[in-house]
Design a protein around this motif. Sequence first.
Motif, PDB file in Angstrom:
ATOM      1  N   GLU A 161       0.882  -1.198  -0.003  1.00  0.00           N
ATOM      2  CA  GLU A 161      -0.046  -0.059  -0.029  1.00  0.00           C
ATOM      3  C   GLU A 161       0.880   1.140  -0.057  1.00  0.00           C
ATOM      4  O   GLU A 161       0.313   2.310  -0.438  1.00  0.00           O
ATOM      5  CB  GLU A 161      -0.973  -0.014   1.040  1.00  0.00           C
ATOM      6  N   LYS A 163       0.800   3.301  -3.207  1.00  0.00           N
ATOM      7  CA  LYS A 163      -0.254   4.147  -3.461  1.00  0.00           C
ATOM      8  C   LYS A 163      -0.526   5.185  -2.525  1.00  0.00           C
ATOM      9  O   LYS A 163      -1.532   6.136  -2.742  1.00  0.00           O
ATOM     10  CB  LYS A 163      -1.834   3.427  -3.374  1.00  0.00           C
ATOM     11  N   SER A 201      -1.336  -3.251  -5.683  1.00  0.00           N
ATOM     12  CA  SER A 201      -1.083  -1.771  -5.195  1.00  0.00           C
ATOM     13  C   SER A 201      -0.103  -1.225  -6.462  1.00  0.00           C
ATOM     14  O   SER A 201      -0.360  -0.142  -6.796  1.00  0.00           O
ATOM     15  CB  SER A 201      -0.410  -1.559  -4.034  1.00  0.00           C
ATOM     16  N   ASP A 212      -2.070  -0.814  -9.404  1.00  0.00           N
ATOM     17  CA  ASP A 212      -3.205   0.550  -9.392  1.00  0.00           C
ATOM     18  C   ASP A 212      -2.189   1.773  -9.743  1.00  0.00           C
ATOM     19  O   ASP A 212      -2.811   2.603 -10.515  1.00  0.00           O
ATOM     20  CB  ASP A 212      -3.773   0.343  -8.095  1.00  0.00           C
ATOM     21  N   LYS A 263      -8.642   5.836   0.656  1.00  0.00           N
ATOM     22  CA  LYS A 263      -8.374   4.693  -0.395  1.00  0.00           C
ATOM     23  C   LYS A 263      -9.032   5.085  -1.665  1.00  0.00           C
ATOM     24  O   LYS A 263     -10.085   5.249  -2.125  1.00  0.00           O
ATOM     25  CB  LYS A 263      -8.821   3.382   0.155  1.00  0.00           C
ATOM     26  N   ASN A 264      -8.017   4.955  -2.717  1.00  0.00           N
ATOM     27  CA  ASN A 264      -8.440   5.277  -4.243  1.00  0.00           C
ATOM     28  C   ASN A 264      -9.166   6.345  -4.497  1.00  0.00           C
ATOM     29  O   ASN A 264      -9.909   6.691  -5.357  1.00  0.00           O
ATOM     30  CB  ASN A 264      -9.308   3.993  -4.461  1.00  0.00           C
ATOM     31  N   HIS A 323      -4.832  -5.907   2.634  1.00  0.00           N
ATOM     32  CA  HIS A 323      -6.431  -5.470   2.226  1.00  0.00           C
ATOM     33  C   HIS A 323      -7.204  -6.770   2.198  1.00  0.00           C
ATOM     34  O   HIS A 323      -8.334  -6.824   2.778  1.00  0.00           O
ATOM     35  CB  HIS A 323      -6.107  -5.286   0.653  1.00  0.00           C
TER      36      HIS A 323
END
Length: 382
Positions: free
Chosen positions: A88, A91, A122, A125, A167-168, A280
Amino acid sequence: MSYIQQSFSVQFEYKVYFTEKIFDPANPCFASFLESRAEKGIRKKLLFIVDEGVTEAHATLQEQIAAYCADLENFELVQDVIVVPGGEAAKNDLQLFYWLVNAIDQHAIDRHSYVVAIGGGSVLDLAGYVAAVSHRGVKHIRIPTTVLSQNDSGVGVKNGINYHGKKNFLGTFAPPAAVFNDAHFLTTLDERDWRSGMIEAVKVALIKDAGFFDWMEAHAQQLTQAEPQSLQYLIRRCAELHMAHIGGKDPFESGSSRPLDFGHWSAHKLEQLTDFELRHGEAVSIGIALDSVYSWIKGMLDEASVMRIINLLKQLRLPLYHPLLEIEDENSAIMAGLEEFREHLGGRLTISLLRAIGKGEEVHEMDAAALAQAVNMLRDKW
């Protein structure tokens, strides 16, 4: 009043390939795909972004990539294979995002070129987001290296990074040009990673495929031992179900419905509250346990089904509870996850619960007292 109206549709298509040792010279899978995209007179570039954990587990990977790509007639490998931190943290680092965008510029990666990302969800992404926002869309190829990314995030259409602790928060819907699931990468995974990655299969079975859930119950022992044939079936079936959903009515989530995020409203918040110490998949396991027990408390799901779900999670050695899940009142930290979940899509709060194993049902409000009761049961009973 007068106006001009425009209407058009864009078709997206991509394949998920299942292979092993993708950069072995004897394996034509990756080369065949690239050659199918070759254009006469245009030499396309390949920029690789690789998860640091993958390079540590596969020490000769960069040399393998270089040797494999040297034989490609219509493609040119950018000499610098970019290695980035995995997990993570990838990100959460805006400077890393800007650094990768600058690499796109520095190496003159245009819209005929490809960004090839190798790593966990991650890193995929992050790299997908970098590609999507550079030149309004550079093509990207995903090579997922974890169970979680091979059966879920890596085969989907979402890309993104975290922002302001959410998140995101920044992201795009940008389908990959192709996905290559290489089973060999799974052989070097940490047990915690491959185990937690199985939760997305549990999730999609619970909301879409009771038969798949039955299969996981029957093969729980093999799955806990990462028996290759069982693990590969789980990954493939999970990927099939996710892709079937994406190909449905709302692939870019323009509405408020998020059935594939069953168990995720609390999971996303738990990840943040633990400073991402929880994987996650571990957070989603806790979220699935919470929402399954809540479904039973609210009279939607029968007790026998709840026990089957709890028992499967325990057999797979996945967590059911974390102290930060505690709910004292509507102002408890975890409850903020509901509003953040609603805000991410807008519109009404829409949470997927269970009516039966294999049958999800959406609700638009959550009872804090019943949620607190569910948390207490997870803490004290199981």
